[in-house]
Design an enzyme around this catalytic site. Sequence first.
Site, PDB file in Angstrom:
ATOM      1  N   CYS B 111       0.865  -1.130   0.056  1.00 46.99           N
ATOM      2  CA  CYS B 111      -0.175   0.102  -0.065  1.00 46.99           C
ATOM      3  C   CYS B 111       0.924   1.215  -0.087  1.00 46.99           C
ATOM      4  O   CYS B 111       0.291   2.402  -0.182  1.00 46.99           O
ATOM      5  CB  CYS B 111      -1.046   0.160   1.107  1.00 46.99           C
ATOM      6  N   HIS B 244      -2.530   7.092   3.790  1.00 49.40           N
ATOM      7  CA  HIS B 244      -3.162   5.997   3.057  1.00 49.40           C
ATOM      8  C   HIS B 244      -4.438   5.522   3.721  1.00 49.40           C
ATOM      9  O   HIS B 244      -4.824   5.638   4.744  1.00 49.40           O
ATOM     10  CB  HIS B 244      -2.114   4.757   3.508  1.00 49.40           C
ATOM     11  N   ASN B 274     -10.391   0.258   1.145  1.00 52.89           N
ATOM     12  CA  ASN B 274      -8.881  -0.004   1.252  1.00 52.89           C
ATOM     13  C   ASN B 274      -8.648  -0.079  -0.633  1.00 52.89           C
ATOM     14  O   ASN B 274      -8.627  -1.462  -0.761  1.00 52.89           O
ATOM     15  CB  ASN B 274      -8.335  -0.869   2.159  1.00 52.89           C
TER      16      ASN B 274
END
Lengths: 315, 315
Positions: B111, B244, B274
Amino acid sequence: MYIHQVAAYLPAHIVTNEHFTRLNGLSHKWIIERTGIQERRKAGPDENTNTMALEATRRVLAQAPLFPQQHIDLIVGATYTPHDTIYTVAHAVQRDLDVADIPVVSVSSACSSLLNAIEIVEGYFAMGKATRALVVVSEHNTAYNNEDDTVAGHLWGDGAAALLISKERLAPTDLRMVDLITAGAGNMGKADTAVTLKPVERGIVMPHGKDVFIHACQYMARVTRNILERNQLAVTDLNWLIPHQANLRITRNVLENLGLPDDRAVSNIEYLGNTGCAGAAIALADHLDQIKVGERIVITVFGGGYSYGAMLLER
Amino acid sequence: MYIHQVAAYLPAHIVTNEHFTRLNGLSHKWIIERTGIQERRKAGPDENTNTMALEATRRVLAQAPLFPQQHIDLIVGATYTPHDTIYTVAHAVQRDLDVADIPVVSVSSACSSLLNAIEIVEGYFAMGKATRALVVVSEHNTAYNNEDDTVAGHLWGDGAAALLISKERLAPTDLRMVDLITAGAGNMGKADTAVTLKPVERGIVMPHGKDVFIHACQYMARVTRNILERNQLAVTDLNWLIPHQANLRITRNVLENLGLPDDRAVSNIEYLGNTGCAGAAIALADHLDQIKVGERIVITVFGGGYSYGAMLLER
């Protein structure tokens, strides 16, 4: 920048051509004629892309007292056969080395990504963000390969290599990186379909091997000429050529195109098969002791997808 | 260097929390309380990591008459959910753009790899090997996700973004990249097991979500402070924080740790889930018009494996 040391790791288990004769009816002679491959290695049940990279890293560090692991300030991993795309090969190496807070990334441009990884290192050195890098290239082809595939199932082998690269020279035997070219050729030929590894759908397939073959021959010869020419060198100034280890017929075609004799190429395809982006680095590791001071080496690569590159080194 | 334009692509199909209530008995309220996620996008049957990246690329180029596609001299892709590890997302974009003989590579630090990709661009700019780069971040989480997983199956969404980055300023509205830090933290905590995507064995699993949560909160707050401090800035000098997009509770924890009010953070987790390394870039694309001249933005990321980073931008 300088390549200070290189080491390889190969799994112990050997898969001979007879295995594919039994499985698919492909004869030893047929495989040799088309690929040059006599045998290849297969990772054990407890091995994977990450464990092989760790072994190669331990070996290269054991050979390099001048490059202690705590001085490593950049790790770049490369693989198209990932064990884990989140806890990547570079992160596994970082954990094993226990070196904190340094840039860590894993890359793929298929079989050409050894040079992409080294070019990323070159960029970090240029920015002043690193001075001592570890590059690890590792392929677990047999994890994704379909052995029953009579087109390409017999081509692939497993293996890894690790390179220690420093901004400044550490030893007289270091290989100086004179120049480096990488490029994608995703817009060419059948790059989108010729050889693919779609993890969700299926493993490695190569429905258009001929397209790969033609482009690999053309691009590796062309980029080798380019890197020599832009450094005012002739093909005759080259002592060693390390091409991507995909197929002995490709290597011979590139040599012929360049006008180089057979003994100028370093080759491990005969006993390792196609070990992906690790192949040329394994060849460099095995050949390192035979490179004399003043000699020049070009490593040239071609990858599915497509990608190509060349690196000119001088000892 | 400057971020000239950013655009996102999101698949049309919306998956609501009710889907997971029917599937796994997880209530809308329970999911919202723990994650903030109300819905997420799912790529269609003809979509994948590569096609979403192409869509984002077409959109960003359509917004950028000053950055014609034939000027692109570097493509860096990022994903931990690859459609093809050989014909990678960056190669697919190269093919679509038909730009020949430029460096092309795809990367993964899970990520956090948006910032790894941008740092690689920074390196190419520093070497003088590129001046106009395209970065594409694309995640097809639902291709690897197990929806039946009651621990993490409801977290993931699909999406992509593309960024046009130039060495020199092209327009007064360009975001100047003031500073950039990336690092691996593979040696910390349960980085090797907490969240993994092993394509051969299984898809995304997160057996140690708490370990990820703790490290994500700590690292994103710490690296944000670091990048501000080393640029002689205080937290109060920051106008926008784009963390993030993993979990709204992580975002709130980071804000609290830094002493920033809730409205300072840009968030899309509520409606996208996500989206991996694409999440922060999608948030930047959506928020771009609201950033005033003179304002400062920090994008901070944390990835499984582990990795972290921060980028300081100024309009």
